[in-house]
Enzyme design. Structure first.
Site, PDB file in Angstrom:
ATOM      1  N   LYS A 189    -179.228 -65.698  62.963  1.00 54.80           N
ATOM      2  CA  LYS A 189    -179.309 -64.240  61.738  1.00 54.80           C
ATOM      3  C   LYS A 189    -179.214 -63.751  60.284  1.00 54.80           C
ATOM      4  O   LYS A 189    -179.045 -63.034  60.358  1.00 54.80           O
ATOM      5  CB  LYS A 189    -176.914 -64.731  62.507  1.00 54.80           C
ATOM      6  CG  LYS A 189    -177.476 -64.041  63.784  1.00 54.80           C
ATOM      7  CD  LYS A 189    -175.690 -63.956  64.780  1.00 54.80           C
ATOM      8  CE  LYS A 189    -175.188 -65.113  64.762  1.00 54.80           C
ATOM      9  NZ  LYS A 189    -174.433 -65.053  65.684  1.00 54.80           N
ATOM     10  N   GLU A 244    -170.330 -64.751  67.381  1.00 59.95           N
ATOM     11  CA  GLU A 244    -169.889 -64.956  65.913  1.00 59.95           C
ATOM     12  C   GLU A 244    -169.877 -64.401  65.225  1.00 59.95           C
ATOM     13  O   GLU A 244    -170.673 -64.036  65.421  1.00 59.95           O
ATOM     14  CB  GLU A 244    -169.953 -66.687  65.019  1.00 59.95           C
ATOM     15  CG  GLU A 244    -169.284 -66.259  63.978  1.00 59.95           C
ATOM     16  CD  GLU A 244    -169.744 -67.535  63.322  1.00 59.95           C
ATOM     17  OE1 GLU A 244    -170.464 -68.102  62.736  1.00 59.95           O
ATOM     18  OE2 GLU A 244    -169.024 -66.903  62.139  1.00 59.95           O
ATOM     19  N   ARG A 281    -182.361 -73.801  73.302  1.00 58.95           N
ATOM     20  CA  ARG A 281    -182.155 -72.414  72.988  1.00 58.95           C
ATOM     21  C   ARG A 281    -183.578 -71.653  72.925  1.00 58.95           C
ATOM     22  O   ARG A 281    -184.601 -72.258  73.258  1.00 58.95           O
ATOM     23  CB  ARG A 281    -181.870 -72.316  71.243  1.00 58.95           C
ATOM     24  CG  ARG A 281    -182.332 -72.922  70.020  1.00 58.95           C
ATOM     25  CD  ARG A 281    -182.370 -73.304  69.066  1.00 58.95           C
ATOM     26  NE  ARG A 281    -181.976 -71.706  68.565  1.00 58.95           N
ATOM     27  CZ  ARG A 281    -180.292 -71.513  67.902  1.00 58.95           C
ATOM     28  NH1 ARG A 281    -179.859 -71.658  68.044  1.00 58.95           N
ATOM     29  NH2 ARG A 281    -180.511 -70.062  67.338  1.00 58.95           N
TER      30      ARG A 281
HETATM   31  P1  ATP Z   1    -177.754 -68.129  65.070  1.00 60.83           P
HETATM   32  O1  ATP Z   1    -178.641 -69.330  64.690  1.00 60.83           O
HETATM   33  O2  ATP Z   1    -178.641 -66.904  65.340  1.00 60.83           O
HETATM   34  O3  ATP Z   1    -176.973 -67.724  64.117  1.00 60.83           O
HETATM   35  P2  ATP Z   1    -175.280 -68.501  66.887  1.00 60.83           P
HETATM   36  O4  ATP Z   1    -175.761 -70.068  67.575  1.00 60.83           O
HETATM   37  O5  ATP Z   1    -174.809 -69.145  65.231  1.00 60.83           O
HETATM   38  O6  ATP Z   1    -177.157 -68.277  66.554  1.00 60.83           O
HETATM   39  P3  ATP Z   1    -173.766 -66.784  67.787  1.00 60.83           P
HETATM   40  O7  ATP Z   1    -172.859 -66.413  67.828  1.00 60.83           O
HETATM   41  O8  ATP Z   1    -172.665 -68.741  67.631  1.00 60.83           O
HETATM   42  O9  ATP Z   1    -174.717 -66.906  66.913  1.00 60.83           O
HETATM   43  O10 ATP Z   1    -174.247 -67.435  69.310  1.00 60.83           O
HETATM   44  C1  ATP Z   1    -173.496 -66.960  70.667  1.00 60.83           C
HETATM   45  C2  ATP Z   1    -174.518 -67.763  71.857  1.00 60.83           C
HETATM   46  O11 ATP Z   1    -175.617 -67.404  71.721  1.00 60.83           O
HETATM   47  C3  ATP Z   1    -173.992 -69.508  71.500  1.00 60.83           C
HETATM   48  O12 ATP Z   1    -173.395 -70.322  72.200  1.00 60.83           O
HETATM   49  C4  ATP Z   1    -175.313 -70.411  71.254  1.00 60.83           C
HETATM   50  O13 ATP Z   1    -175.994 -71.874  71.420  1.00 60.83           O
HETATM   51  C5  ATP Z   1    -176.467 -69.377  71.613  1.00 60.83           C
HETATM   52  N1  ATP Z   1    -177.129 -68.763  70.803  1.00 60.83           N
HETATM   53  C6  ATP Z   1    -177.079 -68.555  70.059  1.00 60.83           C
HETATM   54  N2  ATP Z   1    -178.930 -68.538  69.319  1.00 60.83           N
HETATM   55  C7  ATP Z   1    -179.631 -68.639  70.770  1.00 60.83           C
HETATM   56  C8  ATP Z   1    -180.916 -68.826  71.156  1.00 60.83           C
HETATM   57  N3  ATP Z   1    -181.813 -68.395  70.251  1.00 60.83           N
HETATM   58  N4  ATP Z   1    -181.252 -69.487  73.117  1.00 60.83           N
HETATM   59  C9  ATP Z   1    -180.391 -69.270  73.715  1.00 60.83           C
HETATM   60  N5  ATP Z   1    -179.325 -69.046  73.004  1.00 60.83           N
HETATM   61  C10 ATP Z   1    -178.634 -69.507  71.992  1.00 60.83           C
HETATM   62 MG    MG Z   2    -173.280 -70.280  65.824  1.00 60.72          MG
END
Ligand code: ATP
Ligand code: MG
Length: 566
Positions: free
Chosen positions: A274, A38, A264
């Site tokens: 984020k 995102e 994760r």
């Molecule tokens: P955050 O929790 O930092 O806001 P998010 O999951 O909201 O991250 P996205 O932009 O939705 O951020 O993530 C894109 C992809 O990266 C998703 O498939 C998510 O599952 C993966 N992802 C995010 N954080 C991690 C992590 N700590 N380890 C592995 N994969 C991750």
């Molecule tokens: Mg997300």
């Protein structure tokens, strides 16, 4: 081309086993994965795990991996984030070719499918407010209550949805919901919201829309549209899978992606969220998203971490379904491994102390040949000027040394790397008693760093000619969060910030060859650590970030049997 593409066997994990089985059984002819960020912030090292996994599997199977922006929330999304994400994925070493997509590309299709759900009795427009919907949702132990609008006719819902889209209603006044089951034990199935009214400009669709699909309504259908075979995501989406499957079953989608979840990445001394990272930026705790202390890919890059080290780290940690916390030292270990092989050695003095060699001719300048990388002799040698007045590291001298201090002290001889042996004869102090200069003599017979009589000083120091060295600023970095598990204690997460995470040393010196260093190139300052020229460097006034110290704390943890904490 390999007749039977499969994920690399040396990297086997549960996902690669599933993918290999699906190829072998013929369920899929080729593999299509995607990385779906995102665009509401910069990518961090957790995302790197997901990128290496999705692009890695596709590469190993000769399939493909899409980069798809899940841009369904215009309030938090910005073009700056889209640009940075593309740059970061490329920097990490991956390429999506022509397969760059946006959930917003599918807004028309998603709207059509929303209409389809209304027509088949599976969605309705609800006039409850967000708060009321929350109150009606129930809890894990209590079923939800149905909305009074749940039984409104398809005709009325179609009309209202069209008017929502036309901009007739204010934000939050109505939503479109799926009609599933308000008593489901899975709260995600209690009539989830599909569309909300948001009068906001979208970075890509501008003001074409004032209703936006929720992430849940967009995500799985986007995968279906793109023909994703394996939708790989993190464990928090496991409870959403029944909802994604419900959409796929109840819509005329062109394909049926299957979702698989993995754990994760969590790292000690690090927060990978984020939202928290944005707060650190907005509240000025750091220099920006790319601050060298940030776990963002742009921060790690600015700090001097090579992409190869991050990819190696992702391979080292593997992929599993159980949550765990990885020691940040393991990331540092992977990075040091690369830097030790590749980084050029240079001289720098962070905390300078002047040495005057009394028996060295005043105006003489000698070019001393110094090896660029003892780990890689093909990196050659360079010439470093040697003169009567030198800088050495203040820490390398003690007036009254304890037993185990072997470096310079009054009456003692040490080797200056690749140059000469020098002996300290006199210590000069200022009015406060601070040592300001050492008077030494050198032995001309020791040129190159060896004595004809075979005597060997116990220590070798780095040095710089005072008349040739270039002044530099050096920034030392330590954990951004002092606590190994930030936020796990009593207080606020931000109480765990490390007050000494950045130390600026304004009065350092570096070799003249580093006058205009290549920004982003990581070098080893001999005996001090790995350093990377910062983007704030200007010709004649370089700025260096300490990437890492030389000491490998992870190797130490490992030898103590402590490398991974659950
Ligand atoms: P955050 O929790 O930092 O806001 P998010 O999951 O909201 O991250 P996205 O932009 O939705 O951020 O993530 C894109 C992809 O990266 C998703 O498939 C998510 O599952 C993966 N992802 C995010 N954080 C991690 C992590 N700590 N380890 C592995 N994969 C991750
Ligand atoms: Mg997300």
């Amino acid at each position: 081309m390999d007749a039977n593409p499969a994920p690399s066997p040396e990297r086997s994990d549960f996902l690669r086993v599933i993918v290999a089985d699906d190829l072998r059984s013929g369920l899929h002819e080729s593999v299509v994965t995607r990385f779906p960020p995102e665009p509401n912030g910069y990518l961090h090292i957790g995302h790197a795990k997901s990128i290496c996994l999705n692009f890695g599997i596709a590469e190993e199977c000769e399939g493909r991996c899409h980069l798809r922006f899940d841009d369904t929330n215009p309030i938090k999304e910005e073009q700056e984030y889209i640009d940075s994400i593309e740059a970061d994925v490329r920097w990490l070493g991956f390429d999506w070719g022509e397969h760059l997509y946006f959930a917003s590309d599918y807004f028309d299709q998603l709207y059509e499918w929303a209409v389809h759900l209304i027509n088949t009795g599976k969605a309705y427009v609800d006039d409850l407010s967000a708060d009321e919907i929350r109150e009606h949702r129930g809890t894990l132990t209590e079923p939800g209550q149905v909305s009074p609008w749940r039984d409104r006719s398809a005709e009325e819902s179609l009309d209202l949805l069209a008017r929502m889209r036309a901009g007739e209603f204010p934000n939050g006044s109505r939503v479109l919901r799926a009609r599933i089951d308000m008593a489901s034990p899975n709260i995600n199935l209690r009539d989830p919201v599909l569309y909300r009214i948001v009068h906001a400009e979208h970075p890509r669709t501008g003001d074409a829309w004032c209703i936006y699909p929720t992430y849940d309504f967009a995500h799985g259908q986007s995968d279906a549209i793109e023909g994703i075979t394996h939708s790989i995501c993190t464990l928090e989406f496991q409870d959403h899978r029944p909802l994604y499957d419900w959409f796929i079953e109840n819509l005329p989608v062109p394909a049926r992606p299957r979702q698989y979840e993995f754990a994760r990445l969590n790292l000690t001394h690090t927060v990978l969220s984020k939202r928290v990272l944005l707060t650190l930026v907005n509240e000025g705790h750091v220099r920006g998203w790319d601050d060298p202390r940030m776990p963002t890919l742009s921060g790690l890059r600015r700090r001097g971490f090579p992409a190869e080290g991050i990819r190696d780290f992702a391979a080292m940690i593997g992929v599993a379904r159980a949550d765990s916390v990885v020691e940040v030292e393991m990331l540092h270990h992977a990075v040091r491994d690369v830097l030790n092989r590749t980084a050029l050695r240079r001289f720098a003095v962070l905390n300078p102390l002047k040495v005057v060699i009394d028996n060295y001719p005043e105006d003489q300048v000698e070019d001393i040949e110094v090896v660029n990388n003892p780990e890689d002799l093909s990196a050659g040698t360079r010439m470093v000027p040697f003169t009567r007045e030198l800088w050495i590291e203040r820490d390398d001298f003690m007036e009254d040394p304890p037993k185990k201090f072997f470096r310079l002290a009054p009456g003692r001889e040490v080797r200056l790397r690749s140059a000469y042996f020098v002996t300290c004869n006199e210590v000069i102090k200022d009015a406060d008693g601070t040592v300001v200069e050492l008077r030494c003599t050198y032995d001309p017979a020791t040129r190159g760093g060896a004595a004809p009589d075979g005597r060997r000083p116990k220590s070798t120091l780095h040095w710089l000619s005072t008349s040739h060295a270039v002044p530099a600023e050096v920034r030392l970095y330590d954990h951004l969060f002092a606590a190994p598990y930030p936020g796990s204690g009593e207080g606020d997460l931000f109480d765990d910030l490390n007050a000494d995470s950045e130390t600026v040393l304004p009065n350092c010196f570096v070799e003249s060859s580093l006058d205009e260093p290549a920004v982003g190139q990581t070098i080893q300052f001999e005996r001090l650590g790995y350093f990377c020229a910062d983007l704030e460097s200007v010709p004649g006034a370089p700025v260096f970030n300490r990437t890492l110290t030389l000491r490998d704390a992870w190797a130490k943890l490992q030898s103590q049997g402590r490398h991974n904490t659950a």
